[in-house]
Design a protein around this motif. Structure first.
Motif, PDB file in Angstrom:
ATOM      1  N   SER A 158       0.826  -1.199   0.000  1.00  0.00           N
ATOM      2  CA  SER A 158       0.000   0.000   0.000  1.00  0.00           C
ATOM      3  C   SER A 158       0.868   1.260   0.000  1.00  0.00           C
ATOM      4  O   SER A 158       1.375   1.688   1.038  1.00  0.00           O
ATOM      5  N   LYS A 159       1.029   1.838  -1.180  1.00  0.00           N
ATOM      6  CA  LYS A 159       1.798   3.085  -1.289  1.00  0.00           C
ATOM      7  C   LYS A 159       1.056   4.240  -0.614  1.00  0.00           C
ATOM      8  O   LYS A 159       1.670   5.148  -0.075  1.00  0.00           O
ATOM      9  N   ALA A 160      -0.272   4.199  -0.631  1.00  0.00           N
ATOM     10  CA  ALA A 160      -1.048   5.258   0.038  1.00  0.00           C
ATOM     11  C   ALA A 160      -0.787   5.235   1.533  1.00  0.00           C
ATOM     12  O   ALA A 160      -0.594   6.289   2.158  1.00  0.00           O
ATOM     13  N   LEU A 161      -0.755   4.058   2.119  1.00  0.00           N
ATOM     14  CA  LEU A 161      -0.476   3.941   3.546  1.00  0.00           C
ATOM     15  C   LEU A 161       0.945   4.398   3.857  1.00  0.00           C
ATOM     16  O   LEU A 161       1.181   5.078   4.848  1.00  0.00           O
ATOM     17  N   GLU A 162       1.871   4.071   2.987  1.00  0.00           N
ATOM     18  CA  GLU A 162       3.250   4.521   3.178  1.00  0.00           C
ATOM     19  C   GLU A 162       3.336   6.043   3.118  1.00  0.00           C
ATOM     20  O   GLU A 162       4.004   6.676   3.942  1.00  0.00           O
ATOM     21  N   THR A 163       2.639   6.635   2.163  1.00  0.00           N
ATOM     22  CA  THR A 163       2.621   8.091   2.041  1.00  0.00           C
ATOM     23  C   THR A 163       2.029   8.732   3.286  1.00  0.00           C
ATOM     24  O   THR A 163       2.591   9.690   3.832  1.00  0.00           O
ATOM     25  N   MET A 164       0.921   8.198   3.760  1.00  0.00           N
ATOM     26  CA  MET A 164       0.287   8.749   4.964  1.00  0.00           C
ATOM     27  C   MET A 164       1.232   8.638   6.165  1.00  0.00           C
ATOM     28  O   MET A 164       1.368   9.587   6.945  1.00  0.00           O
ATOM     29  N   HIS A 165       1.870   7.510   6.315  1.00  0.00           N
ATOM     30  CA  HIS A 165       2.797   7.313   7.431  1.00  0.00           C
ATOM     31  C   HIS A 165       3.961   8.304   7.351  1.00  0.00           C
ATOM     32  O   HIS A 165       4.293   8.960   8.335  1.00  0.00           O
ATOM     33  N   ASN A 166       4.547   8.429   6.168  1.00  0.00           N
ATOM     34  CA  ASN A 166       5.676   9.345   6.000  1.00  0.00           C
ATOM     35  C   ASN A 166       5.283  10.790   6.252  1.00  0.00           C
ATOM     36  O   ASN A 166       6.032  11.557   6.863  1.00  0.00           O
ATOM     37  N   MET A 167       4.105  11.152   5.802  1.00  0.00           N
ATOM     38  CA  MET A 167       3.646  12.528   6.015  1.00  0.00           C
ATOM     39  C   MET A 167       3.365  12.782   7.490  1.00  0.00           C
ATOM     40  O   MET A 167       3.618  13.869   8.001  1.00  0.00           O
ATOM     41  N   ARG A 168       2.851  11.778   8.193  1.00  0.00           N
ATOM     42  CA  ARG A 168       2.622  11.921   9.633  1.00  0.00           C
ATOM     43  C   ARG A 168       3.940  12.133  10.373  1.00  0.00           C
ATOM     44  O   ARG A 168       4.059  13.018  11.220  1.00  0.00           O
ATOM     45  N   VAL A 169       4.939  11.352  10.008  1.00  0.00           N
ATOM     46  CA  VAL A 169       6.255  11.493  10.631  1.00  0.00           C
ATOM     47  C   VAL A 169       6.834  12.868  10.331  1.00  0.00           C
ATOM     48  O   VAL A 169       7.351  13.551  11.222  1.00  0.00           O
ATOM     49  N   GLU A 170       6.709  13.298   9.089  1.00  0.00           N
ATOM     50  CA  GLU A 170       7.237  14.604   8.695  1.00  0.00           C
ATOM     51  C   GLU A 170       6.545  15.745   9.440  1.00  0.00           C
ATOM     52  O   GLU A 170       7.201  16.693   9.890  1.00  0.00           O
ATOM     53  N   LEU A 171       5.239  15.660   9.576  1.00  0.00           N
ATOM     54  CA  LEU A 171       4.514  16.700  10.305  1.00  0.00           C
ATOM     55  C   LEU A 171       4.960  16.740  11.766  1.00  0.00           C
ATOM     56  O   LEU A 171       5.118  17.820  12.337  1.00  0.00           O
ATOM     57  N   GLY A 172       5.191  15.576  12.350  1.00  0.00           N
ATOM     58  CA  GLY A 172       5.703  15.529  13.721  1.00  0.00           C
ATOM     59  C   GLY A 172       7.049  16.218  13.854  1.00  0.00           C
ATOM     60  O   GLY A 172       7.304  16.937  14.831  1.00  0.00           O
ATOM     61  N   VAL A 173       7.909  16.031  12.866  1.00  0.00           N
ATOM     62  CA  VAL A 173       9.223  16.680  12.883  1.00  0.00           C
ATOM     63  C   VAL A 173       9.065  18.195  12.797  1.00  0.00           C
ATOM     64  O   VAL A 173       9.750  18.943  13.498  1.00  0.00           O
ATOM     65  N   ILE A 174       8.155  18.647  11.954  1.00  0.00           N
ATOM     66  CA  ILE A 174       7.920  20.094  11.826  1.00  0.00           C
ATOM     67  C   ILE A 174       7.472  20.670  13.164  1.00  0.00           C
ATOM     68  O   ILE A 174       7.976  21.705  13.612  1.00  0.00           O
ATOM     69  N   TRP A 175       6.533  20.009  13.837  1.00  0.00           N
ATOM     70  CA  TRP A 175       6.016  20.514  15.111  1.00  0.00           C
ATOM     71  C   TRP A 175       7.101  20.530  16.182  1.00  0.00           C
ATOM     72  O   TRP A 175       7.093  21.379  17.065  1.00  0.00           O
ATOM     73  N   GLU A 176       8.022  19.591  16.133  1.00  0.00           N
ATOM     74  CA  GLU A 176       9.051  19.487  17.166  1.00  0.00           C
ATOM     75  C   GLU A 176      10.184  20.491  17.000  1.00  0.00           C
ATOM     76  O   GLU A 176      10.960  20.698  17.922  1.00  0.00           O
ATOM     77  N   ARG A 177      10.299  21.104  15.866  1.00  0.00           N
ATOM     78  CA  ARG A 177      11.403  22.029  15.593  1.00  0.00           C
ATOM     79  C   ARG A 177      11.120  23.390  16.210  1.00  0.00           C
ATOM     80  O   ARG A 177      10.564  24.271  15.580  1.00  0.00           O
ATOM     81  N   SER A 178      11.534  23.579  17.435  1.00  0.00           N
ATOM     82  CA  SER A 178      11.253  24.836  18.127  1.00  0.00           C
ATOM     83  C   SER A 178      12.159  25.971  17.649  1.00  0.00           C
ATOM     84  O   SER A 178      11.900  27.129  17.945  1.00  0.00           O
ATOM     85  N   HIS A 179      13.212  25.654  16.907  1.00  0.00           N
ATOM     86  CA  HIS A 179      14.121  26.702  16.455  1.00  0.00           C
ATOM     87  C   HIS A 179      13.668  27.376  15.160  1.00  0.00           C
ATOM     88  O   HIS A 179      14.268  28.338  14.727  1.00  0.00           O
ATOM     89  N   PHE A 180      12.589  26.882  14.554  1.00  0.00           N
ATOM     90  CA  PHE A 180      12.066  27.537  13.363  1.00  0.00           C
ATOM     91  C   PHE A 180      11.485  28.890  13.736  1.00  0.00           C
ATOM     92  O   PHE A 180      10.836  29.040  14.772  1.00  0.00           O
ATOM     93  N   THR A 181      11.684  29.852  12.865  1.00  0.00           N
ATOM     94  CA  THR A 181      10.992  31.125  13.048  1.00  0.00           C
ATOM     95  C   THR A 181       9.532  30.921  12.662  1.00  0.00           C
ATOM     96  O   THR A 181       9.169  29.918  12.049  1.00  0.00           O
ATOM     97  N   ARG A 182       8.717  31.884  13.006  1.00  0.00           N
ATOM     98  CA  ARG A 182       7.295  31.799  12.665  1.00  0.00           C
ATOM     99  C   ARG A 182       7.112  31.661  11.156  1.00  0.00           C
ATOM    100  O   ARG A 182       6.319  30.862  10.690  1.00  0.00           O
ATOM    101  N   ASP A 183       7.880  32.443  10.392  1.00  0.00           N
ATOM    102  CA  ASP A 183       7.774  32.384   8.933  1.00  0.00           C
ATOM    103  C   ASP A 183       8.239  31.039   8.382  1.00  0.00           C
ATOM    104  O   ASP A 183       7.632  30.507   7.453  1.00  0.00           O
ATOM    105  N   GLN A 184       9.314  30.497   8.939  1.00  0.00           N
ATOM    106  CA  GLN A 184       9.797  29.187   8.493  1.00  0.00           C
ATOM    107  C   GLN A 184       8.765  28.102   8.781  1.00  0.00           C
ATOM    108  O   GLN A 184       8.509  27.245   7.941  1.00  0.00           O
TER     109      GLN A 184
END
Length: 80
Positions: free
Chosen positions: A23-49
Motif C-alpha cells: 500500500s503506497k497510500a499507507l506509506e505516504t500517509m505514514h511518512n507525512m505523519r512522521v514529517e509533520l511531527g518533525v515540523i512541530w518538534e522544531r522549536s528553532h524555526f521562526t514563525r515564517d519558516q
C-alpha cells in the motif's frame, strides 16, 4: 503505525516494510505523519519558516490524492 519509527523493534520495522509494499497510500500517509511531527518538534524555526513548512506540507497532502490527508490538510489550514 502509531509509534515513532525509531521506537519500533526490528520485527515491527520489517512488518512496516512489507505493509508498505502492498500500500503506497499507507506509506505516504505514514511518512507525512512522521514529517509533520518533525515540523512541530522544531522549536528553532521562526514563525515564517514554520508557516512555510506547514504550507508546503499541506500542498503536498492535498496533491497526494489521499482523501484523509486532503481533509486533514484543510482542517489544518483552517487554524491559520
Amino acid at each position: 503505525l502509531q509509534r515513532e519509527p525509531g521506537k519500533l523493534e526490528a520485527p515491527q520495522q520489517q512488518q512496516l516494510v512489507e505493509l508498505f509494499q502492498h500500500s503506497k497510500a499507507l506509506e505516504t500517509m505514514h511518512n507525512m505523519r512522521v514529517e509533520l511531527g518533525v515540523i512541530w518538534e522544531r522549536s528553532h524555526f521562526t514563525r515564517d519558516q514554520l508557516l512555510h513548512k506547514l504550507q508546503d506540507w499541506c500542498n503536498r497532502a492535498e496533491a497526494s490524492g489521499i482523501k484523509s490527508l486532503q481533509e486533514f490538510s484543510l482542517r489544518l489550514r483552517s487554524y491559520a
